[in-house]
Enzyme design. Sequence first.
Site, PDB file in Angstrom:
ATOM      1  N   GLU A   1      -3.423   1.446  21.719  1.00 23.98           N
ATOM      2  CA  GLU A   1      -4.584   2.308  21.454  1.00 23.98           C
ATOM      3  C   GLU A   1      -5.900   1.585  21.713  1.00 23.98           C
ATOM      4  OE1 GLU A   1      -4.398   4.973  18.184  1.00 23.98           O
ATOM      5  OE2 GLU A   1      -2.221   4.958  18.130  1.00 23.98           O
TER       6      GLU A   1
ATOM      7  N   ASN B   1       3.121  16.086  23.333  1.00 26.49           N
ATOM      8  CA  ASN B   1       3.455  16.390  21.940  1.00 26.49           C
ATOM      9  C   ASN B   1       4.205  17.709  21.801  1.00 26.49           C
ATOM     10  OD1 ASN B   1       2.200  14.037  21.116  1.00 26.49           O
ATOM     11  ND2 ASN B   1       0.265  15.053  20.590  1.00 26.49           N
TER      12      ASN B   1
ATOM     13  N   PHE C   1       1.874  -8.149  11.203  1.00 26.51           N
ATOM     14  CA  PHE C   1       1.939  -6.685  11.338  1.00 26.51           C
ATOM     15  C   PHE C   1       0.979  -5.984  10.383  1.00 26.51           C
ATOM     16  CE2 PHE C   1       6.347  -7.956  12.404  1.00 26.51           C
ATOM     17  CZ  PHE C   1       6.603  -7.197  13.546  1.00 26.51           C
TER      18      PHE C   1
ATOM     19  N   ILE D   1       3.714  11.559  13.596  1.00 25.99           N
ATOM     20  CA  ILE D   1       4.201  12.854  14.057  1.00 25.99           C
ATOM     21  C   ILE D   1       5.724  13.013  13.958  1.00 25.99           C
ATOM     22  CG2 ILE D   1       4.214  12.218  16.524  1.00 25.99           C
ATOM     23  CD1 ILE D   1       3.419  15.168  17.108  1.00 25.99           C
TER      24      ILE D   1
ATOM     25  N   ASP E   1      -2.308  -9.626  -0.648  1.00 26.11           N
ATOM     26  CA  ASP E   1      -3.211  -9.070   0.356  1.00 26.11           C
ATOM     27  C   ASP E   1      -3.492 -10.123   1.433  1.00 26.11           C
ATOM     28  OD1 ASP E   1      -5.380  -7.958   1.725  1.00 26.11           O
ATOM     29  OD2 ASP E   1      -6.322  -7.199  -0.116  1.00 26.11           O
TER      30      ASP E   1
ATOM     31  N   SER F   1     -10.721  -1.068  15.002  1.00 25.67           N
ATOM     32  CA  SER F   1     -10.447  -2.199  14.108  1.00 25.67           C
ATOM     33  C   SER F   1      -9.340  -3.070  14.696  1.00 25.67           C
ATOM     34  CB  SER F   1     -10.104  -1.720  12.688  1.00 25.67           C
ATOM     35  OG  SER F   1      -8.867  -1.041  12.666  1.00 25.67           O
ATOM     36  N   LYS F   2      -8.355  -2.443  15.316  1.00 21.35           N
ATOM     37  CA  LYS F   2      -7.282  -3.228  15.948  1.00 21.35           C
ATOM     38  C   LYS F   2      -7.818  -4.000  17.157  1.00 21.35           C
ATOM     39  CE  LYS F   2      -3.480  -3.368  15.108  1.00 21.35           C
ATOM     40  NZ  LYS F   2      -2.685  -4.235  14.193  1.00 21.35           N
TER      41      LYS F   2
ATOM     42  N   THR G   1       0.866  -1.180   0.000  1.00 19.77           N
ATOM     43  CA  THR G   1       0.000   0.000   0.000  1.00 19.77           C
ATOM     44  C   THR G   1       0.903   1.230   0.000  1.00 19.77           C
ATOM     45  OG1 THR G   1      -0.013   0.283   2.404  1.00 19.77           O
ATOM     46  CG2 THR G   1      -1.656  -1.244   1.477  1.00 19.77           C
TER      47      THR G   1
HETATM   48  P1  NAD Z   1       2.898   0.835   8.418  1.00 14.44           P
HETATM   49  O1  NAD Z   1       1.688   1.580   8.013  1.00 14.44           O
HETATM   50  O2  NAD Z   1       4.239   1.494   8.325  1.00 14.44           O
HETATM   51  O3  NAD Z   1       3.025  -0.526   7.575  1.00 14.44           O
HETATM   52  C1  NAD Z   1       1.920  -1.356   7.333  1.00 14.44           C
HETATM   53  C2  NAD Z   1       2.336  -2.377   6.289  1.00 14.44           C
HETATM   54  O4  NAD Z   1       1.232  -3.271   6.058  1.00 14.44           O
HETATM   55  C3  NAD Z   1       2.698  -1.761   4.941  1.00 14.44           C
HETATM   56  O5  NAD Z   1       3.863  -2.343   4.429  1.00 14.44           O
HETATM   57  C4  NAD Z   1       1.500  -2.085   4.063  1.00 14.44           C
HETATM   58  O6  NAD Z   1       1.811  -2.187   2.694  1.00 14.44           O
HETATM   59  C5  NAD Z   1       1.070  -3.414   4.649  1.00 14.44           C
HETATM   60  N1  NAD Z   1      -0.347  -3.716   4.387  1.00 14.44           N
HETATM   61  C6  NAD Z   1      -1.418  -2.899   4.561  1.00 14.44           C
HETATM   62  N2  NAD Z   1      -2.545  -3.526   4.181  1.00 14.44           N
HETATM   63  C7  NAD Z   1      -2.184  -4.777   3.771  1.00 14.44           C
HETATM   64  C8  NAD Z   1      -2.894  -5.889   3.289  1.00 14.44           C
HETATM   65  N3  NAD Z   1      -4.237  -5.846   3.126  1.00 14.44           N
HETATM   66  N4  NAD Z   1      -2.199  -7.010   2.973  1.00 14.44           N
HETATM   67  C9  NAD Z   1      -0.865  -7.068   3.123  1.00 14.44           C
HETATM   68  N5  NAD Z   1      -0.120  -6.024   3.568  1.00 14.44           N
HETATM   69  C10 NAD Z   1      -0.769  -4.893   3.888  1.00 14.44           C
HETATM   70  O7  NAD Z   1       2.611   0.326   9.888  1.00 14.44           O
HETATM   71  P2  NAD Z   1       3.564   0.153  11.157  1.00 14.44           P
HETATM   72  O8  NAD Z   1       3.645   1.436  11.874  1.00 14.44           O
HETATM   73  O9  NAD Z   1       4.789  -0.541  10.728  1.00 14.44           O
HETATM   74  O10 NAD Z   1       2.646  -0.815  12.043  1.00 14.44           O
HETATM   75  C11 NAD Z   1       2.767  -2.225  11.916  1.00 14.44           C
HETATM   76  C12 NAD Z   1       1.842  -2.898  12.901  1.00 14.44           C
HETATM   77  O11 NAD Z   1       2.152  -2.483  14.231  1.00 14.44           O
HETATM   78  C13 NAD Z   1       0.357  -2.566  12.714  1.00 14.44           C
HETATM   79  O12 NAD Z   1      -0.390  -3.720  12.962  1.00 14.44           O
HETATM   80  C14 NAD Z   1       0.078  -1.511  13.769  1.00 14.44           C
HETATM   81  O13 NAD Z   1      -1.271  -1.527  14.148  1.00 14.44           O
HETATM   82  C15 NAD Z   1       0.999  -1.982  14.875  1.00 14.44           C
HETATM   83  N6  NAD Z   1       1.441  -0.943  15.812  1.00 14.44           N
HETATM   84  C16 NAD Z   1       2.038   0.186  15.348  1.00 14.44           C
HETATM   85  C17 NAD Z   1       2.519   1.137  16.245  1.00 14.44           C
HETATM   86  C18 NAD Z   1       3.224   2.385  15.770  1.00 14.44           C
HETATM   87  O14 NAD Z   1       3.531   3.261  16.577  1.00 14.44           O
HETATM   88  N7  NAD Z   1       3.532   2.522  14.491  1.00 14.44           N
HETATM   89  C19 NAD Z   1       2.371   0.936  17.619  1.00 14.44           C
HETATM   90  C20 NAD Z   1       1.731  -0.240  18.069  1.00 14.44           C
HETATM   91  C21 NAD Z   1       1.292  -1.175  17.150  1.00 14.44           C
HETATM   92  P1  TYD Z   2       0.511   9.797  15.392  1.00 14.54           P
HETATM   93  O1  TYD Z   2       1.968   9.807  15.062  1.00 14.54           O
HETATM   94  O2  TYD Z   2      -0.482   9.927  14.309  1.00 14.54           O
HETATM   95  O3  TYD Z   2       0.254   8.475  16.251  1.00 14.54           O
HETATM   96  P2  TYD Z   2      -1.062   8.031  17.087  1.00 14.54           P
HETATM   97  O4  TYD Z   2      -2.187   8.897  16.731  1.00 14.54           O
HETATM   98  O5  TYD Z   2      -1.249   6.632  16.631  1.00 14.54           O
HETATM   99  O6  TYD Z   2      -0.649   8.153  18.528  1.00 14.54           O
HETATM  100  O7  TYD Z   2       0.218  10.959  16.442  1.00 14.54           O
HETATM  101  C1  TYD Z   2       0.961  11.027  17.639  1.00 14.54           C
HETATM  102  C2  TYD Z   2       0.473  12.237  18.400  1.00 14.54           C
HETATM  103  O8  TYD Z   2       0.821  13.400  17.662  1.00 14.54           O
HETATM  104  C3  TYD Z   2      -1.031  12.273  18.564  1.00 14.54           C
HETATM  105  O9  TYD Z   2      -1.352  12.820  19.849  1.00 14.54           O
HETATM  106  C4  TYD Z   2      -1.503  13.216  17.475  1.00 14.54           C
HETATM  107  C5  TYD Z   2      -0.331  14.186  17.347  1.00 14.54           C
HETATM  108  N1  TYD Z   2      -0.131  14.748  15.992  1.00 14.54           N
HETATM  109  C6  TYD Z   2      -0.060  16.128  15.817  1.00 14.54           C
HETATM  110  O10 TYD Z   2      -0.160  16.911  16.784  1.00 14.54           O
HETATM  111  N2  TYD Z   2       0.113  16.607  14.550  1.00 14.54           N
HETATM  112  C7  TYD Z   2       0.218  15.794  13.470  1.00 14.54           C
HETATM  113  O11 TYD Z   2       0.354  16.294  12.332  1.00 14.54           O
HETATM  114  C8  TYD Z   2       0.165  14.386  13.674  1.00 14.54           C
HETATM  115  C9  TYD Z   2       0.278  13.444  12.514  1.00 14.54           C
HETATM  116  C10 TYD Z   2      -0.015  13.894  14.947  1.00 14.54           C
END
Ligand code: NAD
Ligand code: TYD
Length: 350
Positions: A131, A252, A84, A193, A64, A156-157, A41
């Site tokens: 979350e 933030n 993931f 962010i 997918d 959804s999560k 994606t």
């Molecule tokens: P990201 O958005 O960087 O990456 C998501 C990946 O999933 C991408 O490579 C995308 O192409 C792939 N993807 C999306 N839809 C798909 C599908 N239908 N089939 C196959 N692949 C698909 O996300 P991330 O930040 O690396 O997060 C990874 C996981 O960790 C997620 O499940 C997220 O909920 C969880 N998570 C993230 C954070 C965070 O701070 N980023 C914190 C806690 C948990």
């Molecule tokens: P984000 O990185 O989107 O992660 P999450 O919402 O999953 O925690 O946002 C982190 C925090 O930063 C959240 O409190 C929203 C805030 N934020 C801003 O203030 N400005 C921005 O442009 C973005 C993307 C997030």
Amino acid sequence: MVEPTVAVLVTGGAGFIGSNFVLHAMATHPEWRVTTLDKLTYAGRLENLRDVINDPRHRFVEGDVADPAVAGPLVKESDIVVHFAAETHVDRSLHDAGAFITTDVYGTFVLLDAARQAARVRRFVQISTDEVYGSVESGSSTEHDELKPRNPYAASKAGADRLAYSYWATHGVPVLVTRASNNYGPRQFPEKIIPLFVTNAIDHLPVPLYGDGRHIRDWLHVEDHCRAIDLLIDKGTDGEVYNIGGGNEVRNVDLTHRILTELDRPTSLIRPVEDRLGHDRRYSVDTTKLQNLGWRPRHGFDEGLRATVAWYRDNEWWWRPIKEADPAYRDYYATQYGTRTSHQTGSSGT
Ligand code: NAD
Ligand code: TYD
């Protein structure tokens, strides 16, 4: 020479955390053969895997997770599944939640249902998120706390989290659920962010701070997250949930100041903008359960943030094409920030 006999399926391995996990796994587990299943994606990028793409122990499959014809056979040939793949950005889930339901909920169902029919799978790690607990006014969430997700992404999560649990409780699929706090580090898509503010600040562009800027997130370095997942694959218990957190709760506005200081940019770049709908005030997880298994974060936030800022400064090849040449990113940015009216709250400069 160790024979790579353990088959590991990593979904979403071309994204931020997934790619960090694939690289970690390839470097630390010579006995693993890793298959990355990713739909590519907007958030999935093959360049995230460039260090392993030609390694005979790694295979990339574009597909997918919600497609049983693709995902099913890959699950069935695996010993370990680390799931993931997801739509991950809260703001996008406010514009259009459909893909969140299809991928995060239905896609998880497809994988679990394949695992149910797969005798070989001995560990299915469902990557959930802190979350799902919703906004935490005081104290820290333990794994037994009620789930109160408050936005479509978190909901959804939470659905996927409990669906995974139900496949353990009913069908005995060896599921383990992790709930991590906000990650940061290299290769995070510049909509979240930290990479958004760092790359905007590098270019002397305003950084859009939502609401009063006093929302709190607990920051976890992505490498510490990957080490925790690795440990849990080995030492975790089926049917259990494990929180993973960095222990770095930061407002933030303070995070923003730290980024600007690191890049030697003025605070006048801070642009207070209209708040996110249903913006969760604070996330905080109790990580005692994981720590009892011997895990500790290795990255302090000062050092980790400095290294992360340096990574984006040194790797413009990675983010500049996304921000400047990807029409989908530019459309998203215009939709998300273009209509936000500047509204001074008086607190962002404090
Ligand atoms: P990201 O958005 O960087 O990456 C998501 C990946 O999933 C991408 O490579 C995308 O192409 C792939 N993807 C999306 N839809 C798909 C599908 N239908 N089939 C196959 N692949 C698909 O996300 P991330 O930040 O690396 O997060 C990874 C996981 O960790 C997620 O499940 C997220 O909920 C969880 N998570 C993230 C954070 C965070 O701070 N980023 C914190 C806690 C948990
Ligand atoms: P984000 O990185 O989107 O992660 P999450 O919402 O999953 O925690 O946002 C982190 C925090 O930063 C959240 O409190 C929203 C805030 N934020 C801003 O203030 N400005 C921005 O442009 C973005 C993307 C997030």
